[in-house]
Design a protein around this motif. Sequence first.
Motif, mmCIF file in Angstrom:
data_model
loop_
_atom_site.group_PDB
_atom_site.id
_atom_site.type_symbol
_atom_site.label_atom_id
_atom_site.label_comp_id
_atom_site.label_asym_id
_atom_site.label_seq_id
_atom_site.Cartn_x
_atom_site.Cartn_y
_atom_site.Cartn_z
ATOM 1 N N LYS A 1 -54.113 8.915 10.760
ATOM 2 C CA LYS A 1 -53.369 7.912 9.989
ATOM 3 C C LYS A 1 -52.424 7.148 10.940
ATOM 4 O O LYS A 1 -52.327 5.917 10.876
ATOM 5 C CB LYS A 1 -52.582 8.573 8.857
ATOM 6 C CG LYS A 1 -53.490 9.036 7.681
ATOM 7 C CD LYS A 1 -52.665 9.503 6.495
ATOM 8 C CE LYS A 1 -53.418 10.325 5.464
ATOM 9 N NZ LYS A 1 -54.244 9.631 4.516
ATOM 10 N N ILE B 1 -60.491 20.846 -1.922
ATOM 11 C CA ILE B 1 -59.207 20.124 -1.999
ATOM 12 C C ILE B 1 -58.090 21.094 -2.382
ATOM 13 O O ILE B 1 -57.011 21.092 -1.794
ATOM 14 C CB ILE B 1 -59.312 18.941 -2.982
ATOM 15 C CG1 ILE B 1 -60.205 17.875 -2.336
ATOM 16 C CG2 ILE B 1 -57.960 18.353 -3.323
ATOM 17 C CD1 ILE B 1 -60.591 16.730 -3.203
ATOM 18 N N GLY C 1 -62.664 3.777 1.938
ATOM 19 C CA GLY C 1 -63.388 3.539 0.675
ATOM 20 C C GLY C 1 -64.011 4.806 0.119
ATOM 21 O O GLY C 1 -65.070 4.760 -0.504
ATOM 22 N N GLY C 2 -63.346 5.946 0.329
ATOM 23 C CA GLY C 2 -63.893 7.213 -0.184
ATOM 24 C C GLY C 2 -63.587 7.390 -1.663
ATOM 25 O O GLY C 2 -63.424 6.409 -2.406
ATOM 26 N N ILE D 1 -57.387 6.914 4.034
ATOM 27 C CA ILE D 1 -58.412 7.477 4.938
ATOM 28 C C ILE D 1 -58.216 8.995 4.995
ATOM 29 O O ILE D 1 -57.463 9.558 4.200
ATOM 30 C CB ILE D 1 -58.358 6.822 6.345
ATOM 31 C CG1 ILE D 1 -57.036 7.115 7.049
ATOM 32 C CG2 ILE D 1 -58.580 5.307 6.237
ATOM 33 C CD1 ILE D 1 -57.033 6.773 8.529
ATOM 34 N N ASN E 1 -51.751 6.940 0.601
ATOM 35 C CA ASN E 1 -52.125 7.783 -0.541
ATOM 36 C C ASN E 1 -52.166 9.257 -0.125
ATOM 37 O O ASN E 1 -52.774 10.084 -0.803
ATOM 38 C CB ASN E 1 -53.500 7.331 -1.068
ATOM 39 C CG ASN E 1 -53.899 8.052 -2.336
ATOM 40 O OD1 ASN E 1 -53.093 8.213 -3.242
ATOM 41 N ND2 ASN E 1 -55.139 8.521 -2.407
ATOM 42 N N THR E 2 -51.510 9.578 0.972
ATOM 43 C CA THR E 2 -51.550 10.982 1.416
ATOM 44 C C THR E 2 -51.146 11.920 0.283
ATOM 45 O O THR E 2 -50.240 11.611 -0.498
ATOM 46 C CB THR E 2 -50.618 11.218 2.623
ATOM 47 O OG1 THR E 2 -50.657 12.611 2.934
ATOM 48 C CG2 THR E 2 -49.187 10.801 2.366
ATOM 49 N N SER E 3 -51.838 13.064 0.202
ATOM 50 C CA SER E 3 -51.480 13.997 -0.865
ATOM 51 C C SER E 3 -50.568 15.098 -0.350
ATOM 52 O O SER E 3 -50.060 15.886 -1.135
ATOM 53 C CB SER E 3 -52.737 14.601 -1.488
ATOM 54 O OG SER E 3 -53.573 15.105 -0.496
ATOM 55 N N ASN F 1 -56.615 11.975 -9.025
ATOM 56 C CA ASN F 1 -58.063 11.847 -9.192
ATOM 57 C C ASN F 1 -58.478 12.378 -10.568
ATOM 58 O O ASN F 1 -58.078 13.489 -10.907
ATOM 59 C CB ASN F 1 -58.705 12.693 -8.070
ATOM 60 C CG ASN F 1 -60.197 12.510 -7.980
ATOM 61 O OD1 ASN F 1 -60.763 11.657 -8.650
ATOM 62 N ND2 ASN F 1 -60.833 13.345 -7.187
ATOM 63 N N MET G 1 -60.920 8.296 -3.222
ATOM 64 C CA MET G 1 -59.670 7.714 -3.725
ATOM 65 C C MET G 1 -59.553 6.225 -3.439
ATOM 66 O O MET G 1 -59.325 5.428 -4.349
ATOM 67 C CB MET G 1 -58.467 8.458 -3.108
ATOM 68 C CG MET G 1 -58.347 9.895 -3.526
ATOM 69 S SD MET G 1 -58.299 10.113 -5.306
ATOM 70 C CE MET G 1 -56.695 9.456 -5.712
ATOM 71 N N GLY G 2 -59.719 5.850 -2.157
ATOM 72 C CA GLY G 2 -59.563 4.436 -1.791
ATOM 73 C C GLY G 2 -60.490 3.550 -2.600
ATOM 74 O O GLY G 2 -60.088 2.487 -3.092
ATOM 75 N N ASP H 1 -63.731 -0.093 5.153
ATOM 76 C CA ASP H 1 -64.154 1.258 5.515
ATOM 77 C C ASP H 1 -64.969 1.158 6.800
ATOM 78 O O ASP H 1 -65.367 0.065 7.210
ATOM 79 C CB ASP H 1 -64.990 1.897 4.400
ATOM 80 C CG ASP H 1 -65.084 3.413 4.550
ATOM 81 O OD1 ASP H 1 -64.320 4.125 3.872
ATOM 82 O OD2 ASP H 1 -65.896 3.890 5.369
ATOM 83 N N GLN H 2 -65.209 2.330 7.406
ATOM 84 C CA GLN H 2 -65.992 2.301 8.644
ATOM 85 C C GLN H 2 -67.476 2.117 8.363
ATOM 86 O O GLN H 2 -68.230 1.706 9.230
ATOM 87 C CB GLN H 2 -65.820 3.631 9.381
ATOM 88 C CG GLN H 2 -64.417 3.884 9.849
ATOM 89 C CD GLN H 2 -64.197 5.366 10.145
ATOM 90 O OE1 GLN H 2 -64.734 6.237 9.451
ATOM 91 N NE2 GLN H 2 -63.433 5.637 11.167
ATOM 92 N N THR I 1 -70.704 3.128 2.426
ATOM 93 C CA THR I 1 -69.580 3.539 1.577
ATOM 94 C C THR I 1 -69.091 2.355 0.750
ATOM 95 O O THR I 1 -68.846 2.477 -0.454
ATOM 96 C CB THR I 1 -68.420 4.067 2.454
ATOM 97 O OG1 THR I 1 -68.958 5.066 3.309
ATOM 98 C CG2 THR I 1 -67.291 4.632 1.635
#
Length: 677
Positions: free
Chosen positions: A394, A534, A312-313, A387, A414-416, A440, A315-316, A334-335, A339
């Motif tokens: 992952k 980033i 849930g950062g 995540i 959603n890996t970049s 983003n 992007m998520g 999320d953990q 968040t």
Amino acid sequence: MAKKKYKNWTIINDEDGISWLHLNVPKSSANILNEQVIIELEEIVKQLVSKPPTGVIFLSDKESGFIAGADINEFTTFESEQAALVNINRAHAIFNAIENLSCPTVALIHGFCLGGGMELALACRYRIAEEDSRLGLPEVKLGIHPGFGGTVRSIERMGSFAALDLILTGRSLKARQAKKTGLITYSVPQRHLLTAAKQTVLKPPKIKSLPWWEKIINSNLVRPLVAKILSKKVAKRAARSHYPAPYAIIDLWLKHLNNRTRMLEEEAKSIAHLLLGKTAQNLIRVFKLTDELKGLAKDKSVSINHIHVIGGGVMGGDIAIWCALQGYNVTLQDQRHETLAAVIQRGAKLYKKILKQTRLVNSTLDRLTADIKGNGLVKADVVIEAIFEDANVKCHLFKEIEPKMKRTAVIATNTSSIPLEQLTGSLKKPDRLVGLHFFNPVSKMPLVEIVVGEKTSKKAQQVAITLTKKIKKLPLPVTSTPGFLVNRILMPYLTEAVTLFEEGVPITVIDKIALEFGMPMGPIELADTVGLDICLHVAENLAESMPITVSEHLRELVAKKILGKKTGQGFYQFKKGKLVKPQLKSNYVAPTDIKERLILRLINETMACLREHVAGSKDLVDAGIIFGTGFAPFHGGPLQYVKDRGQEQVLMALENLEKRHGSRFKPDDGWKSIVIE
Ligand code: NAI
């Protein structure tokens, strides 16, 4: 009741002598004013003129709406301005004849009423629209302006300010707003449409005149002043050399408002001229590319009811918020409780901004569930993973979640930067993994890269593509190679900007030159906005496979936690989120090849992507780069830019840069083996 049928039109004459002109263009989900429709209308109008009925009502038999506009495919077929003008003048004559009919005329509108369709409606004496319809003159988005008399008639109905605002922005109005501005006569509920139209014909109401102050705005004395203000406003968004259409609209109004016949003639000439220009042709191409991307969603059997997002950062969180906004039931895992709470708050804020009504905000929030335990996993049709960017983490997650998932569910990462092949090892069914690379900020960026790995199944691809289309984004399938398409072509451009900075070129100069080329934001500001951490992360990843050098300065900034806009300081300083432009020394003279260095590095990498088939075709490469980076749409994409400038010429420019600045400008092998047509 007498009935006469044409291919596109059906005329029904009712017992009161009213002619109902139904439009239903065959084999098309929406009505468009193509050549056939116009030819038939010409014949129909001739008959109406020779024997006027009690009244004429134009309406559509399509569920999608009244008329979506002129036929965009015909815009690219004219061989000369003269040929375009002949066609435009023909439509002008028909619309003028409709306007001059001695009986009352009504456009009965539901759904979309845009462009040429709106212009036909404007030629009618009355416009009655169903409450949910959307109306507008969006031609400026295609590099043109209304061309069937719409500039003249919209000004007459709405007044100069409201009409020019509508035409210059290209935005559409809901029926209620359209009524307030004078674009339509009445906004009524669906059930009253037919009666309202008939009553209007039988008892024609008086047409309201414009307020007294319109005369002042339109006077010869005030108009030049208003035109100047409008041009300045437009110049902030679009340069005249890149986007001539809005300036042509202001010129038409300024020079010809006093002479209606002349203004109609000049409108036709002006649009014929714009239509044949490069900007319009490229923008029309871009419009068609969006259709091509949407058309990739082919599998009608795909059904997605529940989405589970993990992470849930930045992007998520935003992906979950966006999917719920578009109607999906979403659980977000999320953990950390904090968040998840922050995401719900963020969602509420965005929904309030977009939806406004509390009832709609609440029902959308009901679809977004914080799910710390991951209960939503078992019912999800798509699990979106967002995540930390770490292959081991992952893989560990995938191993844990796969046994709990539905047999048919797809995992979308959603890996970049991580190739899917590094992530499939832990999966029992590796063909269910696909990349869903959002950009983003999620709510603003239109593109999603659909990353297709060696093992990704066709079904998983179609699920990802369909989901992307359903949430109103544009899907672009790309191969699972480093940087995919968008980050890969952006990185050389951004690193070149940093190199220029390290050579002493002021950041404002670098950004200004990129803006002058037509980029939506300069590369240095872009790096600060994305976040320098980033950028560094992506650059380091890509440096293993591409000729880019990671800047030491960038490393130092990141080490010092100077990360760009989010920390208030990057290459630029930001005060309350606003960029502070440093003063430029008045005697500074910039090197002459800055634009070439920035743009040709991007273009050289684009050529490499084309050669390696990172995206399926030249069109898809251009589409991805336009929608993923905002690459100057009026150039039609980097490959279209190469075509327009001349492939040989661009290659020579790259060779010159290689001589002067080194091997990072070495032309890709594609320049010799591929011809851009
Ligand atoms: P972030 O660091 O903001 O968020 C990651 C979230 O995942 C954190 O809230 C963390 O608590 C949670 N998390 C980590 N492990 C977890 C687990 N096992 N179970 C549940 N939750 C877990 O990261 P960000 O920026 O949102 O990036 C996420 C992914 O999106 C990465 O793969 C990144 O490369 C990619 N991405 C990032 C973009 C960006 O601009 N930030 C753009 C496009 C893709």
